[in-house]
Design a protein around this motif. Structure first.
Motif, PDB file in Angstrom:
ATOM      1  N   GLY A 120      31.113  33.517  38.092  1.00 48.71           N
ATOM      2  CA  GLY A 120      31.653  33.668  36.748  1.00 48.71           C
ATOM      3  C   GLY A 120      32.186  35.081  36.550  1.00 48.71           C
ATOM      4  N   GLY A 121      32.809  35.590  37.603  1.00 47.19           N
ATOM      5  CA  GLY A 121      33.223  37.006  37.623  1.00 47.19           C
ATOM      6  C   GLY A 121      34.526  37.310  36.914  1.00 47.19           C
ATOM      7  N   GLY A 122      35.102  36.301  36.234  1.00 44.67           N
ATOM      8  CA  GLY A 122      36.363  36.545  35.534  1.00 44.67           C
ATOM      9  C   GLY A 122      37.453  36.937  36.520  1.00 44.67           C
ATOM     10  N   ILE A 123      38.320  37.850  36.104  1.00 41.95           N
ATOM     11  CA  ILE A 123      39.390  38.294  37.000  1.00 41.95           C
ATOM     12  C   ILE A 123      38.904  39.368  37.959  1.00 41.95           C
ATOM     13  N   ASP A 161      35.165  31.871  39.838  1.00 44.81           N
ATOM     14  CA  ASP A 161      35.377  31.592  38.409  1.00 44.81           C
ATOM     15  C   ASP A 161      36.165  30.288  38.324  1.00 44.81           C
ATOM     16  N   LEU A 162      36.646  29.966  37.147  1.00 42.56           N
ATOM     17  CA  LEU A 162      37.434  28.746  36.972  1.00 42.56           C
ATOM     18  C   LEU A 162      38.800  28.916  37.660  1.00 42.56           C
ATOM     19  N   GLU A 190      47.954  38.269  40.291  1.00 35.80           N
ATOM     20  CA  GLU A 190      48.407  39.367  39.427  1.00 35.80           C
ATOM     21  C   GLU A 190      47.485  40.581  39.469  1.00 35.80           C
ATOM     22  N   VAL A 191      46.214  40.348  39.166  1.00 30.12           N
ATOM     23  CA  VAL A 191      45.322  41.485  38.899  1.00 30.12           C
ATOM     24  C   VAL A 191      45.015  42.291  40.161  1.00 30.12           C
ATOM     25  N   SER A 241      33.776  43.247  40.121  1.00 31.10           N
ATOM     26  CA  SER A 241      33.910  43.204  41.578  1.00 31.10           C
ATOM     27  C   SER A 241      34.769  44.360  42.080  1.00 31.10           C
ATOM     28  N   MET A 242      35.768  44.729  41.299  1.00 33.55           N
ATOM     29  CA  MET A 242      36.646  45.822  41.702  1.00 33.55           C
ATOM     30  C   MET A 242      35.877  47.144  41.753  1.00 33.55           C
ATOM     31  N   GLN A 243      35.024  47.357  40.764  1.00 35.72           N
ATOM     32  CA  GLN A 243      34.199  48.582  40.762  1.00 35.72           C
ATOM     33  C   GLN A 243      33.250  48.556  41.948  1.00 35.72           C
ATOM     34  N   LEU A 244      32.711  47.360  42.231  1.00 37.55           N
ATOM     35  CA  LEU A 244      31.804  47.218  43.374  1.00 37.55           C
ATOM     36  C   LEU A 244      32.544  47.526  44.674  1.00 37.55           C
TER      37      LEU A 244
END
Ligand code: SAM
Length: 63
Positions: free
Chosen positions: A14-17, A37-38, A48-49, A21-24
């Motif tokens: 459920g990590g969204g975009i 996520d979905l 995109e992100v 995770s990017m910080q990790l």
């Protein structure tokens, strides 16, 4: 995080975009990260992100 080996794998459920995770990834670039996520959210994350904000993680297949 002290318990996870530097080259281990983390699943962000459920990590969204994937901002967390990017910080990790930035703190632990050897980690393998699975972003879950979905479907529409993952599509946005991978098209995109992440290519915009963290392209090296995509290129190195770290996420
Ligand atoms: C409150 S957001 C949290 C996002 C992220 N973890 C954060 O802290 O910024 C909850 C996330 O759960 C995802 N979600 C809801 N139901 C889900 C499901 N059945 N399977 C996967 N992800 C789901 C939503 O799409 C949303 O991105």
């Amino acid at each position: 995080m002290d318990q996870v080996p530097e080259d281990g794998t983390v699943c962000d459920v459920g990590g969204g975009i994937g901002y967390n995770s990017m910080q990790l990834h930035e703190a632990h670039p050897k980690l393998q990260i699975i972003l879950q996520d979905l479907p529409d959210t993952i599509k946005q994350a991978e098209s995109e992100v992440w290519p915009t904000l963290c392209p090296e993680a995509i290129e190195k297949q770290k996420v």
